[in-house]
Design a protein around this motif. Structure first.
Motif, PDB file in Angstrom:
ATOM      1  N   ALA A  49       0.893  -1.143   0.354  1.00 27.12           N
ATOM      2  CA  ALA A  49      -0.115   0.075  -0.240  1.00 27.12           C
ATOM      3  C   ALA A  49       1.186   1.430   0.159  1.00 27.12           C
ATOM      4  CB  ALA A  49      -0.934  -0.078   1.175  1.00 27.12           C
ATOM      5  N   THR A  58      -4.218   6.821  -1.801  1.00 27.95           N
ATOM      6  CA  THR A  58      -3.870   5.803  -1.376  1.00 27.95           C
ATOM      7  C   THR A  58      -3.874   4.968  -2.668  1.00 27.95           C
ATOM      8  OG1 THR A  58      -6.214   5.261  -0.349  1.00 27.95           O
ATOM      9  CG2 THR A  58      -4.721   6.323   1.131  1.00 27.95           C
ATOM     10  N   TYR A  59      -3.245   4.137  -2.119  1.00 26.41           N
ATOM     11  CA  TYR A  59      -2.923   2.896  -3.120  1.00 26.41           C
ATOM     12  C   TYR A  59      -2.844   1.140  -3.155  1.00 26.41           C
ATOM     13  CZ  TYR A  59      -1.734   0.951  -7.954  1.00 26.41           C
ATOM     14  OH  TYR A  59      -1.850  -0.096  -9.119  1.00 26.41           O
ATOM     15  N   TYR A  60      -3.501   0.378  -2.916  1.00 29.98           N
ATOM     16  CA  TYR A  60      -3.145  -0.786  -2.294  1.00 29.98           C
ATOM     17  C   TYR A  60      -3.192  -2.010  -3.838  1.00 29.98           C
ATOM     18  CZ  TYR A  60      -5.710   1.287   2.162  1.00 29.98           C
ATOM     19  OH  TYR A  60      -6.359   2.402   2.180  1.00 29.98           O
ATOM     20  N   ASP A  62      -3.785  -5.233  -5.167  1.00 24.71           N
ATOM     21  CA  ASP A  62      -5.385  -5.940  -5.219  1.00 24.71           C
ATOM     22  C   ASP A  62      -5.566  -7.319  -3.878  1.00 24.71           C
ATOM     23  OD1 ASP A  62      -5.131  -6.212  -8.778  1.00 24.71           O
ATOM     24  OD2 ASP A  62      -5.515  -4.244  -7.694  1.00 24.71           O
ATOM     25  N   LYS A  65      -6.443  -5.325  -0.803  1.00 24.12           N
ATOM     26  CA  LYS A  65      -7.514  -4.205  -1.142  1.00 24.12           C
ATOM     27  C   LYS A  65      -9.102  -4.572  -0.163  1.00 24.12           C
ATOM     28  CE  LYS A  65      -7.213  -2.574  -5.182  1.00 24.12           C
ATOM     29  NZ  LYS A  65      -7.327  -2.413  -6.595  1.00 24.12           N
ATOM     30  N   GLY A  66      -9.055  -3.891   0.242  1.00 21.41           N
ATOM     31  CA  GLY A  66     -10.638  -4.065   0.857  1.00 21.41           C
ATOM     32  C   GLY A  66     -10.118  -5.118   2.538  1.00 21.41           C
ATOM     33  N   THR A  69      -6.486  -0.768   5.570  1.00 21.60           N
ATOM     34  CA  THR A  69      -5.870   0.532   5.380  1.00 21.60           C
ATOM     35  C   THR A  69      -4.672   1.389   5.490  1.00 21.60           C
ATOM     36  OG1 THR A  69      -8.217   0.233   6.096  1.00 21.60           O
ATOM     37  CG2 THR A  69      -7.322   2.276   6.325  1.00 21.60           C
TER      38      THR A  69
END
Length: 126
Positions: A49, A58-60, A62, A65-66, A69
């Motif tokens: 992340a 922000t960038y995650y 795959d 993701k979800g 944080t």
């Protein structure tokens, strides 16, 4: 120059949560975009992340993701990684990294980060 120190790693059961912290010192923290990477035994270090200097972007990966944080508190010179619904495959050493001149499209690239912490171990048992 920035010094980065991670904390918060440990052993947790699958489905549990951990919050990692990365404390910065030595330069103006708010000038840096920050990222989290991880490295499992026998594997390459991979992006997890990233967050912009302001926290507005922000960038995650795959894979997280979800569930994960990333956030930051510029008043405390600290970036966080809240990890929920942990899986055994999340087991790795987690590293934070900082960069003053990275573009958002380059967040996943290890080579774009100038400073790295020493890492903190996260182990998720099944």
């Amino acid at each position: 120059q920035v010094r980065l120190v991670e904390s918060g790693g440990g052993l947790v059961q699958a489905g549990g949560s951990l919050r990692l912290a990365c404390a910065a010192s030595g330069d103006t923290f708010s000038r840096y975009a920050m990222g989290w990477f991880r490295q499992a035994p026998g594997k390459e270090r991979e992006f997890v992340a990233a967050i912009s200097w302001s926290g507005g972007t922000t960038y995650y990966a795959d894979s997280v993701k979800g569930r994960f944080t990333i956030s930051r508190d510029n008043a405390k010179d600290t970036v966080y990684l809240q990890m929920n619904s942990l899986k055994p495959e999340d087991t790795a050493v987690y590293y934070c990294a900082g960069s003053r001149h990275i573009s958002s499209w380059a967040y996943p690239r290890r080579s774009e980060y100038d400073y790295w912490g020493q890492g903190t171990q996260v182990t998720v048992s099944s």
